[in-house]
Motif scaffolding. Structure first.
Motif, PDB file in Angstrom:
ATOM      1  N   GLY A   1      25.208  16.753  -3.124  1.00  0.00           N
ATOM      2  CA  GLY A   1      25.214  15.343  -2.774  1.00  0.00           C
ATOM      3  C   GLY A   1      23.893  14.913  -2.179  1.00  0.00           C
ATOM      4  N   HIS A   2      23.906  13.752  -1.568  1.00  0.00           N
ATOM      5  CA  HIS A   2      22.704  13.201  -0.947  1.00  0.00           C
ATOM      6  C   HIS A   2      22.768  13.368   0.558  1.00  0.00           C
ATOM      7  CE1 HIS A   2      22.201  10.355  -4.625  1.00  0.00           C
ATOM      8  NE2 HIS A   2      21.904  11.604  -4.890  1.00  0.00           N
ATOM      9  N   CYS A   3      21.605  13.391   1.169  1.00  0.00           N
ATOM     10  CA  CYS A   3      21.552  13.535   2.617  1.00  0.00           C
ATOM     11  C   CYS A   3      20.372  12.758   3.174  1.00  0.00           C
ATOM     12  CB  CYS A   3      21.423  15.009   3.014  1.00  0.00           C
ATOM     13  SG  CYS A   3      19.815  15.753   2.642  1.00  0.00           S
ATOM     14  N   ALA A   4      20.400  12.566   4.482  1.00  0.00           N
ATOM     15  CA  ALA A   4      19.252  12.002   5.177  1.00  0.00           C
ATOM     16  C   ALA A   4      18.288  13.134   5.512  1.00  0.00           C
ATOM     17  CB  ALA A   4      19.714  11.304   6.455  1.00  0.00           C
ATOM     18  N   GLY A   5      17.049  12.979   5.129  1.00  0.00           N
ATOM     19  CA  GLY A   5      16.031  13.945   5.521  1.00  0.00           C
ATOM     20  C   GLY A   5      15.593  13.669   6.948  1.00  0.00           C
ATOM     21  N   LEU A   6      15.514  14.717   7.765  1.00  0.00           N
ATOM     22  CA  LEU A   6      15.226  14.533   9.188  1.00  0.00           C
ATOM     23  C   LEU A   6      13.798  14.893   9.572  1.00  0.00           C
ATOM     24  CD1 LEU A   6      18.563  15.959  10.670  1.00  0.00           C
ATOM     25  CD2 LEU A   6      17.983  13.577  10.189  1.00  0.00           C
ATOM     26  N   ARG A   7      13.017  15.391   8.622  1.00  0.00           N
ATOM     27  CA  ARG A   7      11.645  15.785   8.938  1.00  0.00           C
ATOM     28  C   ARG A   7      10.667  14.845   8.250  1.00  0.00           C
ATOM     29  NH1 ARG A   7      11.682  20.902  11.281  1.00  0.00           N
ATOM     30  NH2 ARG A   7      13.832  21.296  11.976  1.00  0.00           N
ATOM     31  N   ASN A   8       9.600  14.534   8.937  1.00  0.00           N
ATOM     32  CA  ASN A   8       8.606  13.614   8.385  1.00  0.00           C
ATOM     33  C   ASN A   8       7.909  14.202   7.167  1.00  0.00           C
ATOM     34  OD1 ASN A   8       7.229  11.133   8.454  1.00  0.00           O
ATOM     35  ND2 ASN A   8       5.452  12.088   9.428  1.00  0.00           N
ATOM     36  N   THR A   9       7.895  15.536   7.075  1.00  0.00           N
ATOM     37  CA  THR A   9       7.221  16.192   5.940  1.00  0.00           C
ATOM     38  C   THR A   9       8.051  16.149   4.671  1.00  0.00           C
ATOM     39  OG1 THR A   9       8.142  18.286   6.725  1.00  0.00           O
ATOM     40  CG2 THR A   9       5.885  17.740   7.403  1.00  0.00           C
TER      41      THR A   9
ATOM     42  N   ASP B   1      17.197   9.336   1.840  1.00  0.00           N
ATOM     43  CA  ASP B   1      16.626   8.411   2.816  1.00  0.00           C
ATOM     44  C   ASP B   1      16.137   9.213   4.016  1.00  0.00           C
ATOM     45  OD1 ASP B   1      19.247   9.046   3.593  1.00  0.00           O
ATOM     46  OD2 ASP B   1      19.411   7.234   4.796  1.00  0.00           O
ATOM     47  N   LYS B   2      15.326   8.570   4.851  1.00  0.00           N
ATOM     48  CA  LYS B   2      14.777   9.204   6.054  1.00  0.00           C
ATOM     49  C   LYS B   2      14.877   8.202   7.199  1.00  0.00           C
ATOM     50  CE  LYS B   2      10.883  11.315   5.588  1.00  0.00           C
ATOM     51  NZ  LYS B   2       9.450  11.483   5.236  1.00  0.00           N
ATOM     52  N   PRO B   3      16.072   8.027   7.746  1.00  0.00           N
ATOM     53  CA  PRO B   3      16.282   6.962   8.728  1.00  0.00           C
ATOM     54  C   PRO B   3      15.441   7.113   9.998  1.00  0.00           C
ATOM     55  CG  PRO B   3      18.159   8.453   8.656  1.00  0.00           C
ATOM     56  CD  PRO B   3      17.304   8.787   7.493  1.00  0.00           C
ATOM     57  N   LEU B   4      15.095   8.334  10.372  1.00  0.00           N
ATOM     58  CA  LEU B   4      14.296   8.527  11.574  1.00  0.00           C
ATOM     59  C   LEU B   4      12.835   8.156  11.356  1.00  0.00           C
ATOM     60  CD1 LEU B   4      15.662  11.912  12.980  1.00  0.00           C
ATOM     61  CD2 LEU B   4      16.366   9.578  13.541  1.00  0.00           C
ATOM     62  N   HIS B   5      12.478   7.938  10.083  1.00  0.00           N
ATOM     63  CA  HIS B   5      11.073   7.679   9.755  1.00  0.00           C
ATOM     64  C   HIS B   5      10.909   6.387   8.964  1.00  0.00           C
ATOM     65  CE1 HIS B   5      10.443  11.757  11.191  1.00  0.00           C
ATOM     66  NE2 HIS B   5      11.414  12.134  10.386  1.00  0.00           N
TER      67      HIS B   5
ATOM     68  N   ARG C   1      23.447   4.007  17.161  1.00  0.00           N
ATOM     69  CA  ARG C   1      23.741   4.330  18.554  1.00  0.00           C
ATOM     70  C   ARG C   1      22.444   4.668  19.292  1.00  0.00           C
ATOM     71  NH1 ARG C   1      27.869   8.894  19.213  1.00  0.00           N
ATOM     72  NH2 ARG C   1      27.665   8.161  21.361  1.00  0.00           N
ATOM     73  N   ASP C   2      22.556   4.847  20.598  1.00  0.00           N
ATOM     74  CA  ASP C   2      21.434   5.344  21.386  1.00  0.00           C
ATOM     75  C   ASP C   2      21.025   6.691  20.802  1.00  0.00           C
ATOM     76  OD1 ASP C   2      19.697   6.416  23.234  1.00  0.00           O
ATOM     77  OD2 ASP C   2      20.902   5.889  24.984  1.00  0.00           O
ATOM     78  N   GLN C   3      19.825   6.768  20.280  1.00  0.00           N
ATOM     79  CA  GLN C   3      19.434   7.941  19.514  1.00  0.00           C
ATOM     80  C   GLN C   3      19.021   9.132  20.370  1.00  0.00           C
ATOM     81  OE1 GLN C   3      16.648   7.227  16.407  1.00  0.00           O
ATOM     82  NE2 GLN C   3      17.773   5.510  15.544  1.00  0.00           N
ATOM     83  N   ARG C   4      18.874   8.942  21.661  1.00  0.00           N
ATOM     84  CA  ARG C   4      18.365  10.046  22.472  1.00  0.00           C
ATOM     85  C   ARG C   4      19.291  11.265  22.412  1.00  0.00           C
ATOM     86  NH1 ARG C   4      17.564   6.600  27.856  1.00  0.00           N
ATOM     87  NH2 ARG C   4      19.438   5.682  26.910  1.00  0.00           N
ATOM     88  N   GLY C   5      20.606  11.031  22.469  1.00  0.00           N
ATOM     89  CA  GLY C   5      21.543  12.141  22.397  1.00  0.00           C
ATOM     90  C   GLY C   5      21.589  12.781  21.033  1.00  0.00           C
ATOM     91  N   PRO C   6      21.934  12.041  19.984  1.00  0.00           N
ATOM     92  CA  PRO C   6      22.015  12.636  18.645  1.00  0.00           C
ATOM     93  C   PRO C   6      20.711  13.277  18.180  1.00  0.00           C
ATOM     94  CG  PRO C   6      23.055  10.480  18.675  1.00  0.00           C
ATOM     95  CD  PRO C   6      22.370  10.643  19.993  1.00  0.00           C
ATOM     96  N   VAL C   7      19.602  12.618  18.378  1.00  0.00           N
ATOM     97  CA  VAL C   7      18.338  13.148  17.883  1.00  0.00           C
ATOM     98  C   VAL C   7      17.961  14.417  18.634  1.00  0.00           C
ATOM     99  CG1 VAL C   7      15.861  12.713  17.664  1.00  0.00           C
ATOM    100  CG2 VAL C   7      17.507  10.921  17.074  1.00  0.00           C
ATOM    101  N   GLN C   8      18.248  14.471  19.913  1.00  0.00           N
ATOM    102  CA  GLN C   8      17.948  15.687  20.658  1.00  0.00           C
ATOM    103  C   GLN C   8      18.769  16.858  20.128  1.00  0.00           C
ATOM    104  OE1 GLN C   8      18.357  15.383  24.891  1.00  0.00           O
ATOM    105  NE2 GLN C   8      18.109  17.567  25.234  1.00  0.00           N
ATOM    106  N   ARG C   9      20.066  16.646  19.875  1.00  0.00           N
ATOM    107  CA  ARG C   9      20.906  17.725  19.344  1.00  0.00           C
ATOM    108  C   ARG C   9      20.437  18.150  17.962  1.00  0.00           C
ATOM    109  NH1 ARG C   9      24.974  14.363  20.936  1.00  0.00           N
ATOM    110  NH2 ARG C   9      25.748  14.103  18.809  1.00  0.00           N
ATOM    111  N   LEU C  10      20.089  17.196  17.138  1.00  0.00           N
ATOM    112  CA  LEU C  10      19.606  17.529  15.800  1.00  0.00           C
ATOM    113  C   LEU C  10      18.331  18.361  15.878  1.00  0.00           C
ATOM    114  CD1 LEU C  10      20.221  14.120  13.999  1.00  0.00           C
ATOM    115  CD2 LEU C  10      21.516  16.236  13.694  1.00  0.00           C
ATOM    116  N   SER C  11      17.452  17.997  16.786  1.00  0.00           N
ATOM    117  CA  SER C  11      16.205  18.745  16.933  1.00  0.00           C
ATOM    118  C   SER C  11      16.470  20.149  17.460  1.00  0.00           C
ATOM    119  CB  SER C  11      15.256  17.999  17.868  1.00  0.00           C
ATOM    120  OG  SER C  11      14.050  18.732  18.044  1.00  0.00           O
ATOM    121  N   GLN C  12      17.342  20.259  18.459  1.00  0.00           N
ATOM    122  CA  GLN C  12      17.642  21.574  19.020  1.00  0.00           C
ATOM    123  C   GLN C  12      18.312  22.488  18.002  1.00  0.00           C
ATOM    124  OE1 GLN C  12      19.922  20.181  22.411  1.00  0.00           O
ATOM    125  NE2 GLN C  12      18.274  20.755  23.830  1.00  0.00           N
TER     126      GLN C  12
END
Length: 487
Positions: A305-313, A430-434, A387-398
């Motif tokens: 399927g499709h997914c959101a890419g989370l890395r800028n590269t 898509d790359k929603p974080l970027h 949502r407030d991205q600080r929580g989700p984005v931190q978990r995704l990064s960790q």
């Protein structure tokens, strides 16, 4: 004591030939079904009888008394310890090849006969009449008598996942021979027909899941090309409503009603073709589909399927090969706690990477240009970005996540739970974080260029897995301490 009207059955018989054992299972099952269908028709025409009407599922069991070890490389086909093991069986005609194979392994590995006879588990009338399209069970209250006073109906005590979940408690010291009871299988067979609008008979041993309709059109195009090739090994293509074509230029009847999770089947005579299921969006659908397909004991299922890419590269169209899963889908937490690791399966990973290499013509280090291996996060909130991205984005990064979707972790976790080899190859859409959101124009261009290649990679991976011996594909990695002898 309540008087019972039951079919006359012979005593249990012992068999040392798998084909003969399965033939007996089929005869006993057919006897029970025909008895219930006949009696049900009579009751609907003449009213409630004086005696309760009951028929039983057939059963197979084996008893071993030795602690002798079998081939330690095998993950199935042998009992874990001396004792008696039994399983109720439904639709032995549908599972004929599977049963022959599993029974044959038991006979070879233990050198004792198997016993086939009627079980003590009543067959619900709903599942019996499902074999006859001309008969339908009315809703409760639609008849002048209470249906469950005359016939057995589905019973949740034997329609559950206790065996595969590891919570099953053997009755009378008899262990489970198979991962599902007959009622559990019958329930899922009925659900499959409802959700996918195709009969269970059409499902193939290799299942692709997708979350976009675009893949369906590409799959039909691929199927017609295969039917045009007499050497492809494929014999027919089945669409929703059980519409089946055998030649590339045949027309498919349009489905009268689009089901919730339409399925499409590119069939081979041996059942080793490919099924594509469009499960739509969300972990609930992913769980529902895999809950029911699991009873068919497929050899592998893969999410494409499709997914959101989370890395800028990453770039749109890049591939994500999951080697770990961050499970925040929540739908399986009660059945499979989140602390249970969902490992990557080497056999599936190698097949997917090989398929990507073949279709992109990239090898080794160059393959990293279009594919990244890493953690896929599966969430239950499609609009998590709002949502407030600080929580989700931190978990995704960790978690070191590189892709995010709403289905892959669920499909992998249920594959692990049901002992079905699983894998995930996603395509970044898509790359929603970027700042690259999935907007209509961008999506259309993406779909035109990427869907066909992505689907072909999934198909090629399945073709690679099809050549692999089952004892290698269904490896010990998916088996727990005391497993059922049947796969």
């Amino acid at each position: 004591m309540i008087a019972l009207d039951t079919p006359i059955t012979a005593a249990p018989e012992q068999f040392t030939d798998p084909a003969a054992a399965v033939a007996r299972l089929e005869a006993l099952y057919r006897q029970s079904v025909e008895f219930l269908c006949t009696r049900f028709t009579q009751v609907m025409a003449k009213g409630a009888p004086a005696a309760r009407i009951r028929a039983y599922y057939p059963e197979i069991r084996i008893t071993t008394t030795t602690h002798a070890h079998v081939d330690s490389r095998l993950s199935f086909g042998h009992v874990p310890a001396p004792g008696t093991y039994a399983a109720t069986i439904t639709r032995p005609d549908l599972f004929r090849n599977y049963l022959k194979q599993q029974i044959g392994l038991l006979l070879d590995n233990h050198g004792v006969p198997v016993t086939v006879g009627p079980s003590t588990t009543p067959m619900p009338v709903h599942f019996a009449v499902a074999n006859d399209a001309a008969i339908a069970v009315p809703q409760e209250g639609a008849t002048q008598f209470v249906l469950r006073d005359i016939f057995d109906v589905p019973d949740l005590n034997t329609t559950n996942d206790d065996i595969v979940n590891g919570t099953y408690q053997p009755a009378d010291g008899v262990g489970a021979l198979a991962p599902f009871t007959a009622q559990r299988v019958d329930y899922s067979l009925a659900r499959l027909s409802h959700y996918t609008a195709t009969d269970p008979e059409h499902f193939q041993n290799h299942v692709l899941f997708t979350n976009y309709q675009f893949y369906v059109s590409a799959f039909e195009e691929y199927a017609r090309a295969q039917l045009a090739d007499p050497n492809s090994g494929y014999s027919s293509f089945v669409s929703t409503g059980n519409a089946e074509i055998f030649a590339p230029d045949e027309a498919l009847e349009p489905a009268g009603k689009i089901p919730q999770m339409p399925a499409f089947h590119l069939k081979r005579p041996d059942g080793n073709g490919i099924t594509l299921v469009n499960i739509g969006v969300g972990p609930s659908n992913a769980k529902t589909a895999t809950d029911h397909i699991a009873v068919l004991r497929p050899h592998a299922w893969i999410m494409v399927g499709h997914c959101a890419g989370l890395r800028n590269t990453q770039a749109l169209g890049d591939f994500v090969l999951a080697h770990a899963y961050l499970r925040e889908d929540k739908v399986l937490d009660d059945d499979l706690p989140v602390w249970v690791p969902i490992p990557a399966l080497a056999e599936i990973q190698v097949a997917l990477e090989q398929a990507v290499a073949e279709l992109t013509q990239l090898q080794g280090y160059d393959l990293k240009r279009v594919m990244r291996t890493g953690t896929v996060a599966t969430l239950d909130n499609r609009n998590w970005e709002l949502r407030d991205q600080r929580g989700p984005v931190q978990r995704l990064s960790q978690s070191r996540a590189i892709g995010l979707d709403m289905e892959s972790g669920t499909i992998a976790a249920n594959g692990y739970r049901f002992r079905v080899p699983y894998g995930t190859l996603l395509c970044v859409s898509d790359k929603p974080l970027h700042g690259e959101l999935k907007l209509p124009g961008m999506a259309s261009d993406f779909y035109k260029t990427q869907v066909s290649r992505h689907l072909n990679i999934g198909i090629r991976a399945m073709e690679i897995l099809r050549t692999m011996p089952l004892e290698r594909l269904h490896s010990r990695k998916l088996r727990s301490f005391d497993e059922t002898p049947f796969l």
